[in-house]
Design a protein around this motif. Structure first.
Motif, mmCIF file in Angstrom:
data_model
loop_
_atom_site.group_PDB
_atom_site.id
_atom_site.type_symbol
_atom_site.label_atom_id
_atom_site.label_comp_id
_atom_site.label_asym_id
_atom_site.label_seq_id
_atom_site.Cartn_x
_atom_site.Cartn_y
_atom_site.Cartn_z
ATOM 1 N N ILE A 195 15.337 39.591 74.363
ATOM 2 C CA ILE A 195 16.546 40.077 75.046
ATOM 3 C C ILE A 195 17.126 41.270 74.295
ATOM 4 O O ILE A 195 17.408 42.311 74.865
ATOM 5 C CB ILE A 195 17.604 38.952 75.148
ATOM 6 C CG1 ILE A 195 17.041 37.792 75.973
ATOM 7 C CG2 ILE A 195 18.895 39.477 75.757
ATOM 8 C CD1 ILE A 195 17.885 36.542 75.913
ATOM 9 N N SER A 196 17.293 41.103 73.009
ATOM 10 C CA SER A 196 17.884 42.217 72.244
ATOM 11 C C SER A 196 17.488 42.143 70.771
ATOM 12 O O SER A 196 17.169 41.074 70.257
ATOM 13 C CB SER A 196 19.408 42.196 72.364
ATOM 14 O OG SER A 196 19.918 41.062 71.696
ATOM 15 N N ILE A 197 17.520 43.297 70.143
ATOM 16 C CA ILE A 197 17.367 43.365 68.690
ATOM 17 C C ILE A 197 18.410 44.351 68.188
ATOM 18 O O ILE A 197 18.528 45.464 68.701
ATOM 19 C CB ILE A 197 15.933 43.760 68.277
ATOM 20 C CG1 ILE A 197 15.807 43.861 66.750
ATOM 21 C CG2 ILE A 197 15.476 45.067 68.915
ATOM 22 C CD1 ILE A 197 14.368 43.877 66.263
ATOM 23 N N ASP A 198 19.209 43.907 67.266
ATOM 24 C CA ASP A 198 20.339 44.729 66.805
ATOM 25 C C ASP A 198 20.378 44.795 65.291
ATOM 26 O O ASP A 198 20.025 43.836 64.603
ATOM 27 C CB ASP A 198 21.666 44.139 67.296
ATOM 28 C CG ASP A 198 21.797 44.251 68.796
ATOM 29 O OD1 ASP A 198 21.714 45.372 69.305
ATOM 30 O OD2 ASP A 198 21.945 43.198 69.451
ATOM 31 N N SER A 199 20.855 45.935 64.843
ATOM 32 C CA SER A 199 21.036 46.120 63.408
ATOM 33 C C SER A 199 22.461 45.734 63.037
ATOM 34 O O SER A 199 23.391 45.987 63.790
ATOM 35 C CB SER A 199 20.785 47.589 63.069
ATOM 36 O OG SER A 199 21.292 47.890 61.809
ATOM 37 N N GLU A 200 22.624 45.122 61.878
ATOM 38 C CA GLU A 200 23.974 44.884 61.366
ATOM 39 C C GLU A 200 24.565 46.226 60.922
ATOM 40 O O GLU A 200 23.828 47.170 60.630
ATOM 41 C CB GLU A 200 23.930 43.903 60.188
ATOM 42 C CG GLU A 200 23.395 42.534 60.548
ATOM 43 C CD GLU A 200 24.234 41.815 61.587
ATOM 44 O OE1 GLU A 200 25.473 41.890 61.515
ATOM 45 O OE2 GLU A 200 23.650 41.208 62.503
ATOM 46 N N SER A 201 25.890 46.277 60.873
ATOM 47 C CA SER A 201 26.520 47.577 60.583
ATOM 48 C C SER A 201 26.699 47.848 59.092
ATOM 49 O O SER A 201 27.072 48.939 58.700
ATOM 50 C CB SER A 201 27.868 47.661 61.286
ATOM 51 O OG SER A 201 28.676 46.598 60.848
ATOM 52 N N ASP A 202 26.460 46.828 58.257
ATOM 53 C CA ASP A 202 26.709 47.046 56.826
ATOM 54 C C ASP A 202 25.408 47.224 56.038
ATOM 55 O O ASP A 202 25.350 46.881 54.864
ATOM 56 C CB ASP A 202 27.545 45.903 56.244
ATOM 57 C CG ASP A 202 26.840 44.565 56.366
ATOM 58 O OD1 ASP A 202 25.858 44.487 57.122
ATOM 59 O OD2 ASP A 202 27.273 43.607 55.697
ATOM 60 N N ASN A 203 24.377 47.734 56.689
ATOM 61 C CA ASN A 203 23.168 48.072 55.943
ATOM 62 C C ASN A 203 23.510 49.190 54.967
ATOM 63 O O ASN A 203 24.242 50.116 55.314
ATOM 64 C CB ASN A 203 22.065 48.546 56.891
ATOM 65 C CG ASN A 203 21.569 47.419 57.750
ATOM 66 O OD1 ASN A 203 21.022 46.447 57.254
ATOM 67 N ND2 ASN A 203 21.779 47.535 59.050
ATOM 68 N N LEU A 204 22.975 49.119 53.801
ATOM 69 C CA LEU A 204 23.333 50.151 52.820
ATOM 70 C C LEU A 204 22.135 50.579 51.976
ATOM 71 O O LEU A 204 21.166 49.846 51.820
ATOM 72 C CB LEU A 204 24.487 49.685 51.929
ATOM 73 C CG LEU A 204 24.300 48.436 51.074
ATOM 74 C CD1 LEU A 204 23.682 48.785 49.740
ATOM 75 C CD2 LEU A 204 25.660 47.771 50.859
ATOM 76 N N VAL A 205 22.245 51.788 51.479
ATOM 77 C CA VAL A 205 21.209 52.368 50.633
ATOM 78 C C VAL A 205 21.881 53.073 49.459
ATOM 79 O O VAL A 205 22.882 53.769 49.638
ATOM 80 C CB VAL A 205 20.381 53.437 51.392
ATOM 81 C CG1 VAL A 205 19.260 53.959 50.508
ATOM 82 C CG2 VAL A 205 19.818 52.897 52.679
ATOM 83 N N LEU A 206 21.331 52.894 48.286
ATOM 84 C CA LEU A 206 21.774 53.661 47.120
ATOM 85 C C LEU A 206 20.539 54.300 46.494
ATOM 86 O O LEU A 206 19.576 53.612 46.148
ATOM 87 C CB LEU A 206 22.475 52.758 46.102
ATOM 88 C CG LEU A 206 22.864 53.456 44.800
ATOM 89 C CD1 LEU A 206 23.872 54.563 45.045
ATOM 90 C CD2 LEU A 206 23.436 52.455 43.790
#
Lengths: 140, 386
Positions: B193-204
């Motif tokens: 039905i759906s695949i969604d990314s969370e909004s707090d993915n982070l990269v340093l």
């Protein structure tokens, strides 16, 4: 045979001497630029747009020449890159949105005029080119 | 939209004296690549490589300008095709405003290329590297949506001593057609039905240009989370949800000496997949690395080679777990020896040839009745950029 080797020697060394004379690069900047001496590393960072501000926090505006011998000599002596590596670097920056390449000029005369008229501008020319109304930057 | 995009690129391609368009300081740059892939066995990267495939291209065009001394804005459209992925749909690759406050502090807002390893941000820029395919052990093409761009905020800067940093936070661009959706959902068992990314993915990301000329060292930490909603194919269907979490650490080193460039990177990906809130489905640690060397012989010729290795689970490098499940143990790894040749025809045209001598079946589409773990992939690609 000996004459042939002699001519070849003259040709090779002659071209090296000529090449060296032609590749005498002079770094110039707008008169308002606070720095009069830059390190090799700073020059490299400026033209690769890693360093974008002068000491007084004004914006650095680098200017380069189109593909010419003086451009190649500048890249070789001060940026440490060949023309092909320079091009690859800027394609990477442009297509990832991380930077715009320095303003490019067809002739040294145009570049000198731009540097003289634009606060923060810095560029390079052949030392034999007329360069009134600009500051010459020493590279230590 | 696709036709307009192709038309614009074609128009800009006309003529031999092509320069970046620069009226009123708006710069326009673009690229078009067309490649060909063929393998002697197995299919690879969602592409029917065993039959040979031209479904391997990228086209991009960008517009950028310096609005003020400190503020730059730009955007890039990208269209790509790789077998079942992309299908030349035009997407917004990046679009952001970049405020360069000081050399040590800049701010980016919008959609930007994700910082990951040394070469991820330019992974679609064929003209920027020797290889056609970046080492898959670190730059995974099958789940590239997790690595291409992030929509959010980025902070970056150059600190004294050659140290630079970049921090990014925001969601990734995932959809039901993405490679990740194909990897995490089984169409034989469920209806996605759906695949969604969370909004707090982070990269340093950190990078240090060492005092030794040409030597740089870097590291990246990335935290990613996505969720999948699906219905089983039973009647009546049963709704299911899964949560995918990963923590990725990379280490990178590059040394440029005269016309040589030596590089090596390591990737460690800790993966947790949970059904609903609690039930653990998978918990494993992927490990990959490579070492590469490239040499520029002339302005028009560059050769390179790399050796890349990836293990599906670093605690099962021999594939015992796969064998216990009735699968070939070679599914536990992929080892790749690549040989590349790059020809710079002129400032705008590049042609590349590349061979991959592969060992292993991890992330390979193979025939279960006759798995062939030693195979060869050949790639050719022509690129125009301006």
């Amino acid at each position: 045979m000996k004459k042939g080797i002699m001519y070849l020697t003259i040709l090779v060394f002659g071209s090296v001497v000529w090449g060296t004379a032609y590749a005498d690069v002079l770094l110039i900047a707008h008169k308002s630029v606070p720095e009069k001496v830059l390190s090799e590393k700073e020059v490299r960072q400026i033209f690769m747009r890693k360093k974008m501000k002068w000491a007084d926090n004004s914006v650095i505006k680098p200017a380069v020449l189109e593909d010419t011998e003086i451009h190649d000599a500048f890249l070789e002596q001060h940026v440490g890159r060949s023309r092909s590596k320079w091009r690859a670097y800027w394609k990477k920056m442009v297509f990832t949105g991380r930077g715009l390449p320095p303003k490019t000029f067809e002739s040294q005369k145009e570049l000198v005029r731009y540097v003289a008229e634009t606060p923060g501008a810095v560029g390079y020319i052949n030392s034999r080119t007329s360069h009134k109304n600009v500051t010459v930057i020493s590279v230590k | 939209m696709k036709k307009i995009f192709c038309w614009v690129l074609m128009m800009l391609n006309v003529g031999t004296n092509v320069h970046a368009f620069d009226p009123d300081q708006i710069q326009i740059h673009g690229f078009v690549s067309q490649g060909y892939l063929i393998s002697d066995n197995n299919d690879y990267m969602w592409t029917e490589t065993e039959d040979g495939s031209f479904q391997f291209n990228e086209m991009g065009i960008n517009f950028a300008t310096q609005l003020t001394d400190d503020l730059r804005v730009g955007l890039q459209f990208l269209s790509r095709d790789l077998g079942e992925i992309g299908n030349n749909e035009v997407e917004l690759d990046w679009a952001f405003a970049d405020y360069h406050f000081r050399d040590w502090l800049g701010l980016r807002v919008g959609r930007m290329k994700l910082r990951y390893g040394f070469y991820n941000q330019s992974r679609d820029i064929d003209a920027a590297r020797t290889w056609i395919l970046l080492p898959m052990s670190v730059y995974d093409e099958l789940t590239r949506e997790l690595y291409t761009s992030v929509t959010g905020i980025g902070i970056y800067g150059e600190i004294h001593g050659g140290l630079s940093y970049e921090f990014q936070i925001g969601p990734f661009d995932l959809d039901e057609k993405s490679g990740l959706a194909k990897m995490t959902s089984d169409p034989a068992r469920e209806d996605l039905i759906s695949i969604d990314s969370e909004s707090d993915n982070l990269v340093l990301g950190l990078e240090w240009k060492t005092p030794l000329e040409g030597l740089k060292i870097g590291a990246t930490y990335k935290k990613e989370e996505s969720s999948v909603e699906a219905n089983t194919l039973e009647i009546p269907p049963v709704p299911i949800s899964r949560n995918n979490k990963a923590k990725i650490t990379t280490g990178s080193v590059e040394y440029a000496y005269e016309d040589f460039v030596f590089s090596a990177e390591y990737r460690h990906r800790e993966l947790n997949i949970r059904m609903g809130e609690r039930t653990l489905v998978k918990d494993r640690c992927e490990e990959g690395y490579y070492a590469a060397v490239q040499y520029r012989f002339t302005d028009w010729l560059e050769l390179g080679s790399y050796y890349a290795v990836i293990y599906a689970d670093k605690d099962d490098k021999n594939g015992d777990g796969y064998e216990a499940r009735g699968l070939p143990r070679e599914e536990a790894w992929q080892k790749d020896i690549a040989l590349s040749a790059r020809f710079d025809i002129n400032d705008y045209w590049i042609f590349k040839l590349e061979s991959h001598f592969m060992d292993g079946l991890y992330r390979v589409d193979y025939d279960p009745s006759d798995p062939e773990d030693q195979w060869i992939l050949f790639a050719a690609k022509m690129t125009f950029s301006f």
